[in-house]
Design an enzyme around this catalytic site. Structure first.
Site, mmCIF file in Angstrom:
data_model
loop_
_atom_site.group_PDB
_atom_site.id
_atom_site.type_symbol
_atom_site.label_atom_id
_atom_site.label_comp_id
_atom_site.label_asym_id
_atom_site.label_seq_id
_atom_site.Cartn_x
_atom_site.Cartn_y
_atom_site.Cartn_z
ATOM 1 N N TYR A 122 -10.832 2.195 5.241
ATOM 2 C CA TYR A 122 -9.723 1.950 4.319
ATOM 3 C C TYR A 122 -10.191 1.011 3.222
ATOM 4 O O TYR A 122 -10.696 -0.075 3.496
ATOM 5 C CB TYR A 122 -8.558 1.329 5.079
ATOM 6 C CG TYR A 122 -7.258 1.317 4.319
ATOM 7 C CD1 TYR A 122 -6.336 2.346 4.490
ATOM 8 C CD2 TYR A 122 -6.938 0.280 3.457
ATOM 9 C CE1 TYR A 122 -5.128 2.340 3.810
ATOM 10 C CE2 TYR A 122 -5.744 0.270 2.774
ATOM 11 C CZ TYR A 122 -4.840 1.296 2.952
ATOM 12 O OH TYR A 122 -3.652 1.282 2.266
ATOM 13 N N SER A 175 0.784 -1.228 0.000
ATOM 14 C CA SER A 175 0.000 0.000 0.000
ATOM 15 C C SER A 175 0.819 1.283 0.000
ATOM 16 O O SER A 175 0.251 2.362 -0.172
ATOM 17 C CB SER A 175 -0.955 0.019 1.197
ATOM 18 O OG SER A 175 -2.084 -0.775 0.930
ATOM 19 N N GLY A 218 2.742 -0.618 4.032
ATOM 20 C CA GLY A 218 2.045 -1.487 3.096
ATOM 21 C C GLY A 218 2.401 -2.941 3.300
ATOM 22 O O GLY A 218 3.494 -3.273 3.766
#
Length: 401
Positions: A203, A98, A351
């Site tokens: 999210y 991410s 991420g």
């Protein structure tokens, strides 16, 4: 992205207009990157956490690079390859999950600075019909809401049917499956919105798939071309790239990446998942980089060298995130997050993707940064690699707290 595509992202993360400016800035950061200083124990707290992640946490290997002004330190523990025992090295590339979102948000904001799109433009304006499904209000969902996760568009990564193919052993058979951005959005669109546009925060990887599609529509070129033209080439990030959808390998020097397929039993075999399709991440989590490149990128971004002041302010206008939907003591802006430590607040992004977890956080001016990666998606005991990363941040930025 996520350790497995079924797991929610909440458990994974703590968290052309400026081409001349970027080109001018790049030699400064390149010079900083060249100042390797001190012995292995220059940052003993961080090194101790890396060692503990391997010896106690059972991870194959871990690396970290610290930038503090003009000084740079690199630490490692464990191995890059279980079969050969090769140690992890500074030049090794890995999947950054991410953290891709920060690159994408930067491109969107540069396009906004050029007047090629507006943050208050609607989804329907740029992608007519893409969210034509019961309950959706695409004419009310803005580009800004996509970037700060207040759009209400569900996360395709938590779809149950997708989870059946990407959870536990089925992932080994499906990790090369190809997904188009349209298919990823379609998976999310099959579910009703999480909330009305602007009425909540969740999210969602789907937000950044949509943002990537808007980049391509507004720019007339591919997302990969935009990232290369606007960020990686001007900054000299020679080890950072967005792979093609059918490119399952890591190019250049790299180690192996290992997964426990979502199992929590520490006796689970270490499955080599280095090769996989990046298509089910795309703009939400498909990029590849190194600790050095990530520190260079975030140093430039945090210092305001990639965006004009107005867009910089937009990026760092934070939304306090619900603790049950993100990470305690965290906030989210446009592709960036902040985490409150005992003595300070750090800014950046994290991420995760199968076999690889990555964090880059630092001071608001970008002078003091920590970038770290582990090549395993588990940690024996605790809340997975997120506990290791939190310990690293505290050791570096709040030693003794």
């Amino acid at each position: 992205m996520r350790t497995t595509i079924r797991a929610t992202v909440t458990a994974l993360l703590a968290g052309a207009v400026l081409a001349a400016t970027v080109t001018t800035a790049a030699p400064v950061f390149a010079e900083q990157a060249g100042q390797q200083t001190g012995p292995r124990d220059r940052h003993p707290g961080v090194q101790a956490v890396l060692d503990r992640g391997v010896t106690t946490g059972g991870l194959p290997g871990a690396v970290a690079e610290v930038r503090d002004g003009r000084h740079r330190w690199f630490g490692d523990a464990g191995v890059a390859d279980i079969a050969t025992g090769r140690p992890r090295q500074e030049q090794d590339r890995f999947r950054i999950g991410s953290t891709t979102k920060t690159f994408v948000a930067t491109v969107v904001l540069q396009l906004a600075a050029e007047g090629r799109l507006g943050l208050d433009d609607s989804m329907e304006h740029w992608l007519p019909g893409v969210l034509d499904a019961p309950g959706y209000q695409p004419d009310r969902i803005t580009v800004r809401q996509l970037l700060n996760h207040t759009s209400g568009v569900p996360n395709f990564a938590t779809d149950d049917e997708i989870g059946k193919e990407f959870w536990h052993e089925p992932f080994l058979q499906h990790r090369f499956d190809h997904f188009t951005p349209e298919r990823l959005v379609g998976i999310a669109r099959a579910h009703r919105p999480d909330f009305a546009p602007g009425a909540g925060w969740t999210y969602s990887d789907t937000n950044y798939v949509l943002a990537g599609m808007i980049v391509e529509r507004a720019s007339g070129s591919t997302l990969a071309q935009q990232i290369r033209q606007r960020i990686t080439a001007p900054l000299g990030l020679t080890s950072t790239y967005e792979p093609a959808a059918d490119d399952v390998t890591l190019h250049g020097p790299h180690g192996r990446e290992y997964s426990h397929l979502g199992y929590t039993d520490p006796t689970t075999p270490d499955y080599d998942v280095t090769e996989l399709s990046p298509s089910w991440g795309w703009a939400s989590g498909d990029m590849i980089s190194t600790t050095r490149d990530l520190n260079t990128f975030f140093a430039a971004l945090l210092a305001g060298r990639l965006l004009p002041p107005a867009q910089q302010q937009e990026m760092f206008t934070m939304v306090r995130t619900p603790a049950d939907k993100w990470i305690k003591d965290a906030a989210y802006g446009l592709g960036v997050s902040s985490v409150d430590l005992p003595c300070t607040t750090v800014w950046g992004m994290g991420g995760a993707i199968n076999g690889s977890w990555t964090y880059t956080y630092g001071s608001r001016d970008g002078r003091h940064l920590l970038s770290t990666n582990v090549n395993g998606d588990w940690l024996n005991g605790g809340n997975g690699p997120i506990d290791l990363f939190t310990a690293e941040l505290k050791a570096e930025f709040c030693p003794g707290s």
